[in-house]
Design an enzyme around this catalytic site. Structure first.
Site, PDB file in Angstrom:
ATOM      1  N   CYS A 237       4.185  -5.593  15.318  1.00 49.90           N
ATOM      2  CA  CYS A 237       3.259  -5.494  14.037  1.00 49.90           C
ATOM      3  C   CYS A 237       2.696  -3.930  14.279  1.00 49.90           C
ATOM      4  O   CYS A 237       2.570  -3.130  13.183  1.00 49.90           O
ATOM      5  CB  CYS A 237       2.568  -6.420  13.769  1.00 49.90           C
ATOM      6  SG  CYS A 237       1.066  -6.151  12.637  1.00 49.90           S
ATOM      7  N   CYS A 242       4.157  -3.802  10.789  1.00 53.10           N
ATOM      8  CA  CYS A 242       3.334  -3.580   9.587  1.00 53.10           C
ATOM      9  C   CYS A 242       2.577  -2.477   9.663  1.00 53.10           C
ATOM     10  O   CYS A 242       2.335  -1.871   8.636  1.00 53.10           O
ATOM     11  CB  CYS A 242       2.340  -4.964   9.734  1.00 53.10           C
ATOM     12  SG  CYS A 242       3.284  -6.305  10.341  1.00 53.10           S
ATOM     13  N   LYS A 245       4.629   0.897   9.158  1.00 46.10           N
ATOM     14  CA  LYS A 245       5.198   0.813   7.861  1.00 46.10           C
ATOM     15  C   LYS A 245       4.224   0.960   6.475  1.00 46.10           C
ATOM     16  O   LYS A 245       4.503   1.599   5.794  1.00 46.10           O
ATOM     17  CB  LYS A 245       5.886  -0.718   7.908  1.00 46.10           C
ATOM     18  CG  LYS A 245       6.511  -1.051   6.532  1.00 46.10           C
ATOM     19  CD  LYS A 245       5.510  -1.669   5.597  1.00 46.10           C
ATOM     20  CE  LYS A 245       4.926  -2.893   5.968  1.00 46.10           C
ATOM     21  NZ  LYS A 245       5.810  -4.066   6.204  1.00 46.10           N
ATOM     22  N   TYR A 378      13.847  -6.922   3.964  1.00 43.43           N
ATOM     23  CA  TYR A 378      12.622  -6.307   3.346  1.00 43.43           C
ATOM     24  C   TYR A 378      12.375  -5.116   4.399  1.00 43.43           C
ATOM     25  O   TYR A 378      11.827  -4.075   3.793  1.00 43.43           O
ATOM     26  CB  TYR A 378      11.297  -7.063   3.362  1.00 43.43           C
ATOM     27  CG  TYR A 378      10.836  -7.752   4.719  1.00 43.43           C
ATOM     28  CD1 TYR A 378       9.894  -6.771   5.420  1.00 43.43           C
ATOM     29  CD2 TYR A 378      11.144  -8.907   5.417  1.00 43.43           C
ATOM     30  CE1 TYR A 378       9.451  -7.356   6.676  1.00 43.43           C
ATOM     31  CE2 TYR A 378      10.687  -9.355   6.526  1.00 43.43           C
ATOM     32  CZ  TYR A 378       9.832  -8.430   7.087  1.00 43.43           C
ATOM     33  OH  TYR A 378       9.341  -9.002   8.334  1.00 43.43           O
ATOM     34  N   GLU A 382      11.906  -1.625   2.635  1.00 45.64           N
ATOM     35  CA  GLU A 382      10.468  -0.966   2.603  1.00 45.64           C
ATOM     36  C   GLU A 382      10.965   0.599   3.023  1.00 45.64           C
ATOM     37  O   GLU A 382      10.332   1.578   2.732  1.00 45.64           O
ATOM     38  CB  GLU A 382       9.567  -1.426   3.688  1.00 45.64           C
ATOM     39  CG  GLU A 382       9.205  -2.899   2.808  1.00 45.64           C
ATOM     40  CD  GLU A 382       8.350  -3.827   3.919  1.00 45.64           C
ATOM     41  OE1 GLU A 382       7.423  -4.416   3.581  1.00 45.64           O
ATOM     42  OE2 GLU A 382       8.404  -3.439   4.903  1.00 45.64           O
ATOM     43  N   HIS A 649     -11.318  -7.024 -16.549  1.00 45.76           N
ATOM     44  CA  HIS A 649     -10.330  -6.113 -17.018  1.00 45.76           C
ATOM     45  C   HIS A 649     -11.048  -4.797 -17.077  1.00 45.76           C
ATOM     46  O   HIS A 649     -12.252  -4.465 -17.035  1.00 45.76           O
ATOM     47  CB  HIS A 649     -10.797  -6.751 -18.836  1.00 45.76           C
ATOM     48  CG  HIS A 649      -9.789  -6.016 -19.582  1.00 45.76           C
ATOM     49  ND1 HIS A 649      -8.483  -5.797 -19.791  1.00 45.76           N
ATOM     50  CD2 HIS A 649     -10.349  -4.733 -20.579  1.00 45.76           C
ATOM     51  CE1 HIS A 649      -8.031  -4.959 -20.770  1.00 45.76           C
ATOM     52  NE2 HIS A 649      -9.078  -4.368 -21.317  1.00 45.76           N
ATOM     53  N   GLU A 654      -5.592  -9.764 -13.750  1.00 46.31           N
ATOM     54  CA  GLU A 654      -5.755 -10.366 -15.039  1.00 46.31           C
ATOM     55  C   GLU A 654      -4.934 -11.318 -15.819  1.00 46.31           C
ATOM     56  O   GLU A 654      -5.088 -12.135 -16.467  1.00 46.31           O
ATOM     57  CB  GLU A 654      -6.875  -9.665 -15.577  1.00 46.31           C
ATOM     58  CG  GLU A 654      -6.215  -8.813 -16.602  1.00 46.31           C
ATOM     59  CD  GLU A 654      -7.064  -7.866 -17.749  1.00 46.31           C
ATOM     60  OE1 GLU A 654      -8.046  -8.662 -18.424  1.00 46.31           O
ATOM     61  OE2 GLU A 654      -7.098  -6.707 -17.834  1.00 46.31           O
TER      62      GLU A 654
END
Length: 674
Positions: A237, A242, A245, A378, A382, A649, A654
């Site tokens: 990672c 992670c 990346k 992925y 990615e 908002h 939302e």
């Protein structure tokens, strides 16, 4: 004299605050007489304890004076009867035959507090309540002679006198309390636990175990890639996953932001180009600081760091070899397997000679140029996304489907978005060979491949990145010698619900576990909870259900819970209702990005009051949005809960509070207004 006055003031304050005062008043006992008794006996106590610590005579507790509140004077060490041999033996038995022993009183709030502390740590203690024992006063006198402390609680750990409540809390605050409790080992091995693997899970487990008083070592050794790439402490990672990346993904997003900026009135130079080498240097500098931080953290937690390759030679012994080839053996009572995984190669001519993997791309010293990503995971998507965002010509070669195991509708939407933004997809095709046409940085490579219908494919690229899956690092470490069972299909460790392997004293966490999510936070949580169970302070198990994750493709994808197909398979199509909507982030309007590329949906079970069992989001900041809603799924939220939530908002999140279109209705979910 100063300490005497202070002792008197403290004791009188505690006494006046206590409910015993009101009992005295209600019983018509003279206030002045009672106060005098407290002061008189405190004066006597201060003389007897003149050689002891102040916090032991008064600071820990004034409960040794509880008898005074009844108007009865306390006998000092000088006025009590001599301690008999039988009483001494009784006290010594309590102290020496119990790991933690507390001499206490039922009326003492400090005693209650310290018992609660041990209980919260999951530590079993033995207690003698002196006010409930016929010899209580004599025992308290004997303890004063033995330790110089008259007050309660009077605490012993493994035969060592600790002191009172404040002494115990101080040890706990300094992470030394559990270490003292665990100091009396039931084995003769070098360590209580050796963790094999210094990634996120291994570091989490080792530090937590050490914090809880266990003697711990971490073995971590990175075998260089075929291209010679290696890295420091921290695992996949931090070094090749992670962290780099996400940073390269951010670099690509900034490139998109530059394009948008002109629409917002900023003057930008269309000729601005990205500097690959500068980006890599900045990212690697950050990773280096993390590597150093992990080493410092292990040292601070008293975890032994062994930068050595470990292999079992018997159930409790490892042979370790450092980078200079020096061998040694270490032993441990228990082991945690946390080796993680490494990228696969396809096993075709030229793959390791000319191809690279995600283990190499993040530290590549030169720009990759025209790049082929082989795979549909992925990792492949990615990498393809950020490389395209940085301005490179990118092709993805896909054997079958994108993002296997994720929601099919969302996976296909990601592919369509990437294609629309200039990434080329070669579908249902696999490479058969790579050959070098020209050396260089980058060089030129010829890739030969074959479609599933037998048609040949070939093209030239500067860089070829394989992202076709990962192999668990369970081979060549002697697991077969000690009987740890592996899944023969993938080499992963077979385990029970408590991460225990087929060998009782060997456990596993993280990517080596069979049928568990390969995610850094999962490994961290599993490591921490496993350490607590091994230390005996908790029985909590890792909850692998409803784990949030995000795919950082150009159109980010956040998900929690079941895919639509899996929900239908589990509950039946008739019991599933899907609420969904397309949307356009407000930030995309001025820059004229797509109206309906972003999408969200909730998968609900009708028979369970429309409980939400699947959460899916395609859009900006997917990780932040998904993490926030993840707790709702963890707590069993229903669609009504989402409807009752008032949104913020204008935000993309939302949309989950306003969805009213179902798939079963057949109505169009595309954006129609603000």
């Amino acid at each position: 004299m100063f300490y005497l006055i202070l002792e008197i003031k403290c004791a009188v304050w505690f006494w006046m605050k206590s409910a015993a005062l009101f009992r005295l008043i209600k019983g018509n006992q003279p206030f002045i007489s009672a106060t005098y008794t407290v002061v008189r006996n405190l004066r006597l106590c201060s003389v007897v304890n003149s050689g002891s610590k102040f916090n032991r005579s008064i600071g820990n507790s004034v409960c040794s004076q509880v008898e005074l509140l009844t108007g009865q004077p306390v006998r000092s060490a000088g006025t009590m009867a001599p301690v008999t041999g039988g009483l001494t033996e009784r006290i010594d038995d309590y102290i020496n035959k119990n790991t933690v022993f507390i001499f206490s009183k039922t009326t003492c709030p400090f005693c209650t507090e310290v018992k609660a502390l041990f209980s919260s740590l999951g530590v079993e203690v033995q207690v003698l309540e002196l006010d409930q024992d016929e010899q209580g006063a004599d025992i308290q006198n004997a303890l004063e002679q033995k330790t110089g402390q008259r007050t309660v609680p009077n605490i012993f750990i493994n035969g060592e006198h600790i002191g009172g409540a404040s002494d115990t809390k101080k040890l706990h605050a300094e992470d030394q309390l559990l270490a003292k409790i665990r100091a009396k080992k039931g084995h003769n091995y070098d360590y209580d636990i050796i963790v094999i693997g210094g990634g996120s899970g291994g570091l989490s487990a080792s530090k937590e175990a050490a914090k809880l008083g266990l003697k711990v070592a971490v073995c971590d050794f990175v075998k260089p890639t075929p291209k010679g790439t290696s890295w420091g402490l921290g695992g996949t990672c931090v070094n090749v996953g992670c962290i780099p990346k996400k940073l390269m993904h951010q670099a690509a997003l900034l490139g998109e932001g530059i394009k948008d900026a002109s629409e917002y009135g900023w003057g930008t130079d269309p000729a601005t180009k990205h500097d690959w080498a500068k980006m890599v240097t900045g990212i690697q500098d950050h990773i280096g600081s993390l590597n150093w931080g992990y080493r410092v953290s292990l040292r601070e937690k008293a975890v032994t760091y062994l930068n050595e390759y470990a292999e079992f030679v018997d159930p409790h012994t490892l042979k370790t070899v450092n980078k200079k080839g020096k061998e040694k053996t270490v032993t441990s009572d228990k082991f945690i397997l946390a080796m993680g995984g490494r990228p696969k190669y396809p096993g075709i001519p030229g793959d390791k000679e000319f191809g690279i993997t995600s283990d190499d791309i993040f530290s590549l010293p030169h720009a990759p140029g025209k790049t082929l990503l082989v795979g549909a995971s992925y990792i492949a998507l990615e990498c393809a996304g950020f490389l395209k965002g940085l301005g490179y010509d990118v092709t993805v070669m896909v054997r079958s489907i994108l993002l296997r195991g994720f929601d099919r509708q969302c996976a296909d939407a990601i592919g369509n978005y990437m294609e629309a933004h200039g990434i080329n997809f070669i579908r249902e095709c696999v490479p058969t060979a790579i050959e070098e046409l020209e050396p260089g940085t980058p060089g030129k490579l010829k890739v030969s491949a074959k479609y599933t219908d037998g048609t040949d494919y070939s093209d030239e690229f500067n860089t070829v990145v394989f992202a076709i899956g990962r192999d668990a690092c369970t081979n060549n470490i002697g697991l077969d010698k000690i009987g740890v069972q592996l899944n023969p299909k993938n080499g992963k460790v077979i385990h029970d619900t408590a991460e225990k392997t087929s060998v009782d004293h060997v456990f596993a966490i993280g990517d080596v576990l069979d049928e568990k999510p390969e995610l850094t936070p999962v490994a961290i949580q599993a490591g921490k909870l496993l350490a607590r169970r091994l230390a005996g302070t908790s029985s909590a198990l890792t909850d692998y259900v409803n784990v949030c994750t995000t795919v950082f493709t150009p159109l980010e994808y956040g998900t929690c819970g079941l895919s639509e197909d899996d929900a239908i398979k589990q509950f039946g199509e008739q019991d599933i209702e899907v609420y969904h909507a397309n949307f356009q982030p407000l930030e995309w309007t001025v820059s004229h990005r797509e109206n309906n590329a972003c999408y969200c949906k909730l998968i609900c079970v009708k028979s369970q009051n429309e409980k939400v069992v699947g959460f899916h989001y395609l859009g900006p900041n997917a990780g932040e949005v998904t993490q926030g809603f993840g707790i709702a799924l963890k707590m069993g939220a229903t669609k009504a809960h989402f409807d009752d939530l008032i949104g913020i908002h204008p935000t993309t999140a939302e949309n989950f509070t306003t969805m009213d279109i179902t798939k079963s209705s057949g109505n169009d979910p595309t954006l129609t207004g603000c």
